[in-house]
Scaffold this motif. Structure first.
Motif, mmCIF file in Angstrom:
data_model
loop_
_atom_site.group_PDB
_atom_site.id
_atom_site.type_symbol
_atom_site.label_atom_id
_atom_site.label_comp_id
_atom_site.label_asym_id
_atom_site.label_seq_id
_atom_site.Cartn_x
_atom_site.Cartn_y
_atom_site.Cartn_z
ATOM 1 N N MET A 133 0.342 -1.411 -0.081
ATOM 2 C CA MET A 133 -0.090 -0.167 0.093
ATOM 3 C C MET A 133 1.073 1.891 0.274
ATOM 4 N N SER A 134 1.955 0.712 0.218
ATOM 5 C CA SER A 134 2.864 1.731 0.354
ATOM 6 C C SER A 134 3.385 3.283 -1.194
ATOM 7 N N SER A 135 2.973 3.806 -1.311
ATOM 8 C CA SER A 135 3.577 4.706 -2.171
ATOM 9 C C SER A 135 4.733 6.077 -1.831
ATOM 10 N N SER A 136 5.650 5.021 -1.363
ATOM 11 C CA SER A 136 6.718 5.957 -0.973
ATOM 12 C C SER A 136 7.881 6.969 -1.874
ATOM 13 N N ASN A 137 8.487 8.018 -1.138
ATOM 14 C CA ASN A 137 9.436 8.787 -1.784
ATOM 15 C C ASN A 137 11.129 8.169 -1.053
ATOM 16 N N GLY A 138 11.366 7.516 -1.901
ATOM 17 C CA GLY A 138 12.949 7.039 -1.308
ATOM 18 C C GLY A 138 13.703 8.247 -0.845
ATOM 19 N N SER A 139 13.261 9.549 -0.940
ATOM 20 C CA SER A 139 15.322 10.023 0.164
ATOM 21 C C SER A 139 13.784 10.747 1.479
ATOM 22 N N CYS A 140 12.906 9.919 1.560
ATOM 23 C CA CYS A 140 11.808 10.850 2.856
ATOM 24 C C CYS A 140 11.772 9.217 4.034
ATOM 25 N N LEU A 141 12.431 10.526 4.989
ATOM 26 C CA LEU A 141 13.080 9.398 5.651
ATOM 27 C C LEU A 141 11.195 8.101 6.430
ATOM 28 N N PHE A 142 10.429 9.354 6.647
ATOM 29 C CA PHE A 142 9.005 8.650 7.518
ATOM 30 C C PHE A 142 8.776 7.306 6.473
ATOM 31 N N CYS A 143 9.085 7.184 4.834
ATOM 32 C CA CYS A 143 8.627 6.839 4.146
ATOM 33 C C CYS A 143 9.661 4.971 4.436
ATOM 34 N N LYS A 144 10.779 4.761 4.889
ATOM 35 C CA LYS A 144 11.458 4.802 4.708
ATOM 36 C C LYS A 144 10.970 3.879 6.417
ATOM 37 N N ILE A 145 10.658 4.704 7.666
ATOM 38 C CA ILE A 145 9.913 3.952 8.154
ATOM 39 C C ILE A 145 8.854 3.197 8.113
ATOM 40 N N SER A 146 8.084 3.336 7.147
ATOM 41 C CA SER A 146 6.667 3.359 7.147
ATOM 42 C C SER A 146 6.867 1.709 6.218
ATOM 43 N N ASP A 147 7.738 2.048 5.240
ATOM 44 C CA ASP A 147 8.307 0.717 4.524
ATOM 45 C C ASP A 147 8.783 -0.396 4.944
ATOM 46 N N GLY A 148 9.463 -0.178 6.492
ATOM 47 C CA GLY A 148 10.149 -0.620 8.010
ATOM 48 C C GLY A 148 11.806 -1.177 7.445
ATOM 49 N N LYS A 149 12.323 -0.388 6.004
ATOM 50 C CA LYS A 149 13.738 -0.061 5.908
ATOM 51 C C LYS A 149 14.300 0.579 6.692
ATOM 52 N N ASP A 150 13.989 1.413 8.575
ATOM 53 C CA ASP A 150 14.608 1.914 9.346
ATOM 54 C C ASP A 150 14.797 0.434 10.189
ATOM 55 N N ASP A 151 16.101 0.217 10.392
ATOM 56 C CA ASP A 151 16.547 -0.678 12.050
ATOM 57 C C ASP A 151 16.288 -0.216 13.456
ATOM 58 N N LYS A 152 16.268 1.210 13.043
ATOM 59 C CA LYS A 152 16.728 1.678 14.772
ATOM 60 C C LYS A 152 14.855 2.088 15.576
ATOM 61 N N THR A 153 13.367 2.219 13.821
ATOM 62 C CA THR A 153 13.129 2.789 14.571
ATOM 63 C C THR A 153 11.311 1.155 15.138
ATOM 64 N N VAL A 154 10.910 1.118 16.394
ATOM 65 C CA VAL A 154 10.194 0.230 15.966
ATOM 66 C C VAL A 154 8.806 1.067 15.468
ATOM 67 N N LEU A 155 8.407 0.132 15.065
ATOM 68 C CA LEU A 155 6.892 0.309 14.632
ATOM 69 C C LEU A 155 5.572 -0.782 15.711
ATOM 70 N N LEU A 156 5.021 1.020 16.345
ATOM 71 C CA LEU A 156 3.444 0.216 17.802
ATOM 72 C C LEU A 156 2.610 -0.453 16.725
ATOM 73 N N ARG A 157 2.540 -0.142 15.164
ATOM 74 C CA ARG A 157 1.256 -0.061 14.823
ATOM 75 C C ARG A 157 1.831 0.047 13.359
ATOM 76 N N ASP A 158 1.630 -1.048 12.791
ATOM 77 C CA ASP A 158 1.187 -1.273 11.226
ATOM 78 C C ASP A 158 0.387 -1.776 10.523
ATOM 79 N N ASP A 159 -0.775 -0.772 10.421
ATOM 80 C CA ASP A 159 -2.157 -1.567 10.076
ATOM 81 C C ASP A 159 -3.122 -0.182 8.759
ATOM 82 N N ASP A 160 -3.287 -1.048 7.680
ATOM 83 C CA ASP A 160 -5.087 0.271 7.567
ATOM 84 C C ASP A 160 -4.092 1.666 6.778
ATOM 85 N N GLY A 161 -3.046 1.147 5.894
ATOM 86 C CA GLY A 161 -2.130 1.770 5.837
ATOM 87 C C GLY A 161 -1.584 2.982 7.143
ATOM 88 N N ILE A 162 -1.583 2.581 7.938
ATOM 89 C CA ILE A 162 -0.546 3.610 8.694
ATOM 90 C C ILE A 162 0.431 2.903 9.615
#
Length: 99
Positions: free
Chosen positions: A1-30
């Motif tokens: 569902m992601s339409s990410s921008n490669g240079s956007c930190l928040f897109c990297k996080i939402s795509d699960g590509k930032d090892d330092k960030t723990v996602l507390l929720r990942d569903d429904d496009g959020i």
């Protein structure tokens, strides 16, 4: 569902590509995660997986998305033990500073 921008930190996080960030929720496009520099004990970022450059890009059709973002934030707050929402603050900072 992601339409990410490669240079956007928040897109990297939402795509699960930032090892330092723990996602507390990942569903429904959020995704929800803790702020890297929290201003308070319960400082979370609630971000759509869809790349949004800034809040000025949102249109009336995004009202449902905004409602889901708020609901996701409340859900995580509840899961983290917050019971009183009277002191909760919401912000609409630009999700991506990459222009």
């Amino acid at each position: 569902m992601s339409s990410s921008n490669g240079s956007c930190l928040f897109c990297k996080i939402s795509d699960g590509k930032d090892d330092k960030t723990v996602l507390l929720r990942d569903d429904d496009g959020i995704v929800v995660f803790r702020d890297i520099h929290p201003a308070t004990t319960h400082h979370y970022l609630v971000v759509p997986k869809r790349h949004v450059r800034n809040v000025n890009e949102l249109v009336p059709d995004d009202a449902e998305l905004m409602e889901r973002l708020v609901a996701a934030g409340k859900q995580v707050l509840g899961e983290q033990g917050v019971k009183d929402y009277d002191d909760v603050r919401y912000g609409n900072d630009p999700p991506c500073k990459s222009m």
